[in-house]
Design an enzyme around this catalytic site. Structure first.
Site, PDB file in Angstrom:
ATOM      1  N   CYS A   2      -5.352 -15.104   2.716  1.00  0.00           N
ATOM      2  CA  CYS A   2      -6.028 -16.296   2.197  1.00  0.00           C
ATOM      3  C   CYS A   2      -7.199 -16.581   3.122  1.00  0.00           C
ATOM      4  CB  CYS A   2      -5.085 -17.488   2.216  1.00  0.00           C
ATOM      5  SG  CYS A   2      -3.597 -17.229   1.264  1.00  0.00           S
ATOM      6  N   ARG A  29     -11.332 -13.175   0.209  1.00  0.00           N
ATOM      7  CA  ARG A  29      -9.980 -13.141   0.788  1.00  0.00           C
ATOM      8  C   ARG A  29      -8.925 -13.683  -0.163  1.00  0.00           C
ATOM      9  NH1 ARG A  29     -10.043 -12.698   6.459  1.00  0.00           N
ATOM     10  NH2 ARG A  29      -7.977 -13.574   6.544  1.00  0.00           N
ATOM     11  N   TRP A  72      -4.549 -16.520  -1.750  1.00  0.00           N
ATOM     12  CA  TRP A  72      -4.086 -15.268  -2.345  1.00  0.00           C
ATOM     13  C   TRP A  72      -2.562 -15.417  -2.348  1.00  0.00           C
ATOM     14  CZ3 TRP A  72      -5.769 -10.963  -4.761  1.00  0.00           C
ATOM     15  CH2 TRP A  72      -4.874  -9.913  -4.886  1.00  0.00           C
ATOM     16  N   ASN A  98      -2.696 -19.210   6.258  1.00  0.00           N
ATOM     17  CA  ASN A  98      -2.823 -17.825   5.810  1.00  0.00           C
ATOM     18  C   ASN A  98      -1.687 -17.066   6.479  1.00  0.00           C
ATOM     19  OD1 ASN A  98      -3.646 -15.305   4.993  1.00  0.00           O
ATOM     20  ND2 ASN A  98      -5.125 -15.060   6.666  1.00  0.00           N
ATOM     21  N   GLY A  99      -0.792 -16.484   5.674  1.00  0.00           N
ATOM     22  CA  GLY A  99       0.327 -15.733   6.264  1.00  0.00           C
ATOM     23  C   GLY A  99       1.603 -15.982   5.474  1.00  0.00           C
ATOM     24  N   GLU A 485      -3.806  12.315  -5.991  1.00  0.00           N
ATOM     25  CA  GLU A 485      -4.462  11.085  -5.509  1.00  0.00           C
ATOM     26  C   GLU A 485      -5.641  11.433  -4.610  1.00  0.00           C
ATOM     27  OE1 GLU A 485      -4.715   8.186  -6.190  1.00  0.00           O
ATOM     28  OE2 GLU A 485      -5.444   7.153  -4.417  1.00  0.00           O
ATOM     29  N   LYS A 489      -9.452  10.183  -5.286  1.00  0.00           N
ATOM     30  CA  LYS A 489     -10.269   9.470  -4.279  1.00  0.00           C
ATOM     31  C   LYS A 489     -11.616  10.160  -4.134  1.00  0.00           C
ATOM     32  CE  LYS A 489      -8.823   6.246  -3.901  1.00  0.00           C
ATOM     33  NZ  LYS A 489      -7.796   6.259  -4.880  1.00  0.00           N
ATOM     34  N   GLU A 492     -13.845  10.032  -7.434  1.00  0.00           N
ATOM     35  CA  GLU A 492     -14.299   8.725  -7.936  1.00  0.00           C
ATOM     36  C   GLU A 492     -15.332   8.070  -7.027  1.00  0.00           C
ATOM     37  OE1 GLU A 492     -11.577   5.428  -8.195  1.00  0.00           O
ATOM     38  OE2 GLU A 492     -10.353   6.192  -6.587  1.00  0.00           O
ATOM     39  N   HIS A 508      -1.119  30.394 -11.963  1.00  0.00           N
ATOM     40  CA  HIS A 508      -1.156  30.346 -13.445  1.00  0.00           C
ATOM     41  C   HIS A 508      -2.537  29.988 -13.963  1.00  0.00           C
ATOM     42  CE1 HIS A 508       3.160  30.856 -13.524  1.00  0.00           C
ATOM     43  NE2 HIS A 508       3.267  29.900 -12.628  1.00  0.00           N
ATOM     44  N   LYS A 607     -12.974  -2.488 -10.775  1.00  0.00           N
ATOM     45  CA  LYS A 607     -11.780  -2.615  -9.944  1.00  0.00           C
ATOM     46  C   LYS A 607     -10.539  -2.747 -10.816  1.00  0.00           C
ATOM     47  CE  LYS A 607      -9.271  -2.793  -6.375  1.00  0.00           C
ATOM     48  NZ  LYS A 607      -8.957  -1.474  -5.753  1.00  0.00           N
TER      49      LYS A 607
HETATM   50  C1  AGP Z   1      -7.914   4.060  -8.036  1.00  0.00           C
HETATM   51  O1  AGP Z   1      -8.683   4.414  -6.885  1.00  0.00           O
HETATM   52  C2  AGP Z   1      -8.762   3.586  -9.166  1.00  0.00           C
HETATM   53  N1  AGP Z   1      -9.625   2.549  -8.770  1.00  0.00           N
HETATM   54  C3  AGP Z   1      -8.009   3.332 -10.452  1.00  0.00           C
HETATM   55  O2  AGP Z   1      -7.472   4.579 -10.851  1.00  0.00           O
HETATM   56  C4  AGP Z   1      -6.828   2.339 -10.419  1.00  0.00           C
HETATM   57  O3  AGP Z   1      -5.789   2.837  -9.613  1.00  0.00           O
HETATM   58  C5  AGP Z   1      -6.300   2.185 -11.864  1.00  0.00           C
HETATM   59  O4  AGP Z   1      -7.346   1.647 -12.653  1.00  0.00           O
HETATM   60  C6  AGP Z   1      -5.059   1.279 -11.952  1.00  0.00           C
HETATM   61  O5  AGP Z   1      -5.401  -0.012 -11.541  1.00  0.00           O
HETATM   62  P1  AGP Z   1      -4.200  -1.067 -11.294  1.00  0.00           P
HETATM   63  O6  AGP Z   1      -3.369  -0.529 -10.164  1.00  0.00           O
HETATM   64  O7  AGP Z   1      -4.881  -2.361 -10.948  1.00  0.00           O
HETATM   65  O8  AGP Z   1      -3.399  -1.160 -12.566  1.00  0.00           O
END
Ligand code: AGP
Length: 612
Positions: A2, A29, A72, A98-99, A485, A489, A492, A508, A607
């Protein structure tokens, strides 16, 4: 996390205006609710952020001092009732926090028993009633505000960064720090308290960072710092030359790097209050209401997208191996269009950082429609998925600003390990096994702290490979999802072609791509698949492919085979993804930074994907 901001100034200063403006720089935050208290005018609180709060501020809202907060949520939904500041019974003692107060339930029970009346579900409110108890109801006679605050703080367990104000001494504000940052701003005839320097910088650059266990009292023209045992602390002020933006990033160049570096603290916060190591048990309050139903669950379907989906793939290995439950992992965007066969003995588990991803949300709704128990592992408290699932586990990872998920991912894996313990111990996991997992979980933050010390060498490695147009990520078992993953990373935020592949799957097809221009990241810890990974690395080297290995500390054999090695501390197989993914997060970060790309806001991405 927060955001807190407090101000005390000489006559005529507009504390309300200063506080509201300062909150704007703290919105990163927390932004699910906001509030402000001026001793002269009272409090205003609201769901939403500063814009909502401004709308509710009455005309005659004035004063020379006050405290303000952006929340938060960790305990209690993001409602006006649970927004900070919180007050004691008589509305004279106010706090922003905050905590997480770990022992708030026992403190609250004691205070209610002695006649205190609480207005919210939040853990924070217990602070004000504790101070009130010491200030007004102490059997040994009333203490001063400072002494009452000190006595209260000595009863609290958990983490806090707070600002406390007492209506009858309006120019004085008490701050205290334990685990959550607090910085004092020293102006000429005004003083500040904040979670980070960003709201202070427009007024003064002279600051003092409190350390854990320290308390400060500020008034318009002076400040004093002391420890919880009341001994005085002498601390010189520092002059900071950061910009407000830098202050928000804690001095890191990007939120993504800041959030990767927060990893150890994030694991601690996800675990906080949820392990009983002596019994090898996990305590998940959010599942208590369905614990009986969970005993009868015969199958789990994990639904998620992106990184959360890859976390689910790790969870599949964990739950099947250590809880003996059949698990499927489905993309939210696919599951919602299937005709899944579900019943009341199936649990649909949604994993989502934002709790708003539409594909995952619709998958939850499909599960509900078909009679399944719906669960969530969600970071954003009070989000739609959190509200629509029957029960769940909050990550407590704090807001994740970088579009590329990093700290949320390791928090999801940690929460899945806790869920595995919770369900496993219902199904025959022995106390001994539970203790092993619990102890390894508790050792993770220190191991990750050690691993993060390699960030400079990973930066050098990323620069070495930054000309690559393609990258293959290989893994097996628990580390196959880590390969997926790691590839996500890299692609993206650097926009190059990167793909994850089961190392056993290479022959394969994918191995046809390998040549001297197509490097491979091989995740090859000393686990049950190690020798097979070594063979796969030989296959790549035979085709002139370069290989970076993510290997276990001390593994000298692999170093002879590959072009570069990133060493990772040893842990048990099921927890190895939590450590092994972090070098890949750092590699992607430095690779994209080297290419001069917008690491925090990569092109075409949002996001939270709240559309189809
Ligand atoms: C991950 O780096 C991406 N930004 C994206 O794949 C994300 O994980 C996905 O959109 C799921 O989002 P969420 O965890 O908020 O559901």
């Amino acid at each position: 996390m927060c955001g807190i901001f407090a101000y005390t100034g000489k006559k005529g200063k507009d504390a309300g205006g200063i506080l509201l403006k300062g909150l704007l720089s703290l919105e990163y935050r927390g932004y699910d609710s906001a509030g402000i208290y001026l001793p002269e005018s009272g409090s205003v609180k609201t769901p939403g952020a500063v814009a909502e709060l401004r709308k509710k501020i009455p005309k005659n809202f004035k004063g020379e001092s006050g405290i303000a907060h952006l929340r938060w949520a960790t305990h209690g939904e993001p409602t006006e009732k649970n927004a900070h500041p919180h007050a004691d019974c008589d509305g004279e003692i106010w706090v922003v926090h905050n905590g997480i107060i770990e022992n708030f339930k026992e403190l609250k029970a004691r205070l209610v028993k002695s006649g205190h009346t609480f207005k919210s579900d939040s853990d924070t409110e217990v602070i004000t009633h504790l101070v009130e108890d010491h200030l007004k109801k102490s059997a040994k006679g009333a203490k001063s505000f400072e002494k009452a605050a000190l006595a209260a703080l000595n009863e609290i367990r958990g983490t806090y960064g707070i600002a406390l104000q007492y209506k009858n001494e309006p120019d004085k504000i008490i701050a205290a720090r334990m685990g959550s940052p607090i910085v004092l701003g020293l102006g000429g005839d005004e003083h500040f308290i904040a979670s980070d320097p960003s709201p202070i910088l427009p007024h003064t650059r002279k600051v003092i960072f409190l350390e854990d266990g320290e308390v400060a009292v500020i008034s318009p023209d002076k400040h004093r710092i002391f420890k919880l045992d009341a001994t005085n602390v002498k601390r010189k002020a520092t002059k900071i030359d950061w910009s407000a933006e830098d202050a928000r990033k804690d001095g890191y160049e990007h939120f993504m790097l800041k959030e990767i570096m927060e990893g150890p603290e994030v694991i601690e916060n996800t675990l906080r209050g949820r392990l009983i190591p002596a019994k090898g048990l996990a305590k998940l309050g959010g599942l208590e209401s369905v614990a009986k139903q969970l005993e009868k669950i015969e199958r789990i379907i994990i639904v998620a997208c992106g990184s959360a989906y890859y976390a689910g793939l790790v969870g599949e290995y964990m739950l099947e191996e250590h809880a003996g439950i059949p698990v499927e992992v489905e993309l939210g965007s696919e599951f919602r269009y299937r005709k899944p066969v579900l019943n009341e003995r199936t649990a649909v588990l949604a994993i989502s950082q934002s709790g708003e991803t539409l594909d995952t949300l619709e998958a939850v709704r499909e599960g509900k429609r078909r009679g399944a128990l719906t669960l969530g592992i969600v970071n954003s408290v009070g989000s739609t998925i959190a509200r629509e699932t029957d029960a769940g586990v909050y990550n407590h990872a704090g807001p994740e600003i970088g579009v590329a998920s990093t700290k949320a991912f390791i928090s999801q894996l940690t929460a899945l390990a806790l869920l595995t313990m919770f369900l496993g111990r219902q199904r025959g996991m022995t106390a001994k096994e539970g203790k092993i997992i619990a102890n390894e979980l508790r050792a993770l933050p220190a191991k990750l702290q050690k691993l993060l010390k390699q960030k400079e060498s990973i930066d050098i490695l990323a620069k070495k490979y930054s000309g690559s147009r393609d990258f293959l990520f290989l893994g097996r078992r628990y580390n196959l999802p880590v390969a997926f993953e790691g590839a996500l990373k890299l692609k993206e935020i650097s926009y190059i072609h990167a793909e994850g592949c089961g190392a056993g799957e290479m022959k394969h097809g994918p191995i046809a791509m390998i040549d001297e221009k197509f490097p491979t990241m091989a995740i090859a810890p000393k686990d049950s698949m190690y020798q097979k990974m070594i063979s796969n690395i030989h296959e790549i080297k035979a085709r002139k492919g370069s290989v970076i290995a993510v290997a276990t500390d001390g593994d000298k054999e692999i170093a002879k085979l590959v072009d570069d090695v990133i060493y990772v501390p040893e842990t048990i197989d099921m927890l190895s993804p939590i450590l092994n993914v972090v070098p890949l997060q750092l590699f992607a970060y430095y690779f994209a930074k080297e290419k001069g790309l917008n690491v925090d806001r990569p092109r075409n991405l949002a996001k939270s994907v709240t559309v189809e």
